[in-house]
Design an enzyme around this catalytic site. Structure first.
Site, mmCIF file in Angstrom:
data_model
loop_
_atom_site.group_PDB
_atom_site.id
_atom_site.type_symbol
_atom_site.label_atom_id
_atom_site.label_comp_id
_atom_site.label_asym_id
_atom_site.label_seq_id
_atom_site.Cartn_x
_atom_site.Cartn_y
_atom_site.Cartn_z
ATOM 1 N N ALA A 1 77.141 55.199 9.606
ATOM 2 C CA ALA A 1 76.326 55.633 10.918
ATOM 3 C C ALA A 1 76.006 54.919 11.823
ATOM 4 O O ALA A 1 75.983 53.701 11.729
ATOM 5 C CB ALA A 1 75.700 56.590 10.679
ATOM 6 N N ASN A 2 75.622 55.640 13.222
ATOM 7 C CA ASN A 2 74.821 54.995 14.048
ATOM 8 C C ASN A 2 73.735 55.110 14.057
ATOM 9 O O ASN A 2 73.124 56.232 13.626
ATOM 10 C CB ASN A 2 75.214 54.825 15.287
ATOM 11 C CG ASN A 2 76.775 54.641 16.068
ATOM 12 O OD1 ASN A 2 77.766 54.158 15.266
ATOM 13 N ND2 ASN A 2 77.167 54.719 17.266
ATOM 14 N N ARG A 3 72.859 53.711 14.724
ATOM 15 C CA ARG A 3 71.327 54.608 15.150
ATOM 16 C C ARG A 3 71.108 55.289 16.241
ATOM 17 O O ARG A 3 71.814 54.759 17.577
ATOM 18 C CB ARG A 3 70.689 52.557 15.603
ATOM 19 C CG ARG A 3 69.859 52.793 14.340
ATOM 20 C CD ARG A 3 68.990 50.935 14.556
ATOM 21 N NE ARG A 3 69.331 50.345 13.353
ATOM 22 C CZ ARG A 3 69.407 50.142 12.724
ATOM 23 N NH1 ARG A 3 68.410 51.387 11.966
ATOM 24 N NH2 ARG A 3 69.400 48.484 12.204
ATOM 25 N N SER A 4 70.729 56.545 15.584
ATOM 26 C CA SER A 4 70.382 58.152 16.988
ATOM 27 C C SER A 4 69.909 58.776 16.742
ATOM 28 O O SER A 4 69.905 59.425 15.262
ATOM 29 C CB SER A 4 71.504 58.173 17.501
ATOM 30 O OG SER A 4 71.066 59.727 17.899
#
Ligand code: C5P
Length: 223
Positions: free
Chosen positions: A29-32
């Site tokens: 995942a990405n950090r968001s």
């Protein structure tokens, strides 16, 4: 029906990260946090638009008056965006994972033996670029985001051209800024018209100001 400068417009917003499965219990995942995208969806609804928010996994409530479609992966996000079209304005605030795992494990990967598993990755579709470069059915106003940790403006100018969108909202997300997960944002609007830098604002105020700006660009003020 609500009134406001975006009355009669359909605004499509993507927000949050995507989760790309490795096996049934793991993902990339990405950090968001999704906060900026959710605030934009809410502000667009308050400005009278019909709003569809295609959201990756986040810990946020549906904004009032917004139709929310929840998805997991980048491919799901693209599929849901396609279903939501046509739109007058597309705002792509999601932090989409650039890669996914080639073969998702049907079972949980086990720690047995010496070797750690190697993940083969393949590029995900670029939702913003795919739609922006489309000849037919392209939303007339396409807005992308650029989360950069250095050379913010220069990278945003290149991204504007590469993605084929009309506007890039660029922000500095180097960890010292506290932008990621935080409630404030400092943004630069980069378009063919030039660069406009806004002061540091609450993400809710960035959202309202951006919606106002887009209302003018979309010609809603003439309606
Ligand atoms: O290339 P980069 O990921 O930095 O571009 C960011 C912009 O492109 C954001 O607006 C993001 O929502 C969009 N994007 C997308 N699909 C991807 C990757 C990025 O829509 N696969």
């Amino acid at each position: 029906a609500p009134s406001g400068p975006l009355k009669g417009k359909h605004v499509l917003v993507t927000a949050g990260p995507t989760h790309e499965p490795i096996d049934p219990v793991r993902y990339i995942a990405n950090r968001s946090s999704g906060k900026q995208g959710y605030a934009i969806a809410r502000a667009a609804a308050e400005a009278g638009a019909r709003v569809t928010l295609v959201s990756g996994p986040v810990d946020l409530a549906d904004p009032p008056g917004v139709s929310v479609v929840r998805v997991e992966s980048a491919r799901d996000m693209l599929a849901s965006v396609e279903i939501a079209l046509p739109a007058d304005i597309g705002i792509f605030a999601a932090a989409v994972a650039d890669w996914r795992v080639v073969h998702e494990g049907a079972q949980k990967l086990k720690k047995i033996g010496e070797a750690s598993p190697a993940l083969s990755l393949v590029e995900n579709p670029d939702i913003l670029a795919t739609l922006s470069h489309r000849k037919e059915g392209r939303p007339p106003l396409m807005v992308g985001f650029a989360a950069e940790t250095e050379n913010v403006i220069e990278n945003a100018k290149q991204k504007l051209l590469r993605k084929g969108c009309d506007l890039i909202v660029a922000n500095d997300v180097s960890t010292a800024t506290g932008v990621m997960g935080g409630d404030q944002n400092t943004v630069h609007l980069v378009s063919a018209a030039g660069v406009e830098t806004w002061p540091t604002l609450a993400k809710t105020d960035v959202a309202r100001k951006l919606v106002e700006h887009l209302s003018v660009l979309a010609g809603a003020s003439k309606a």
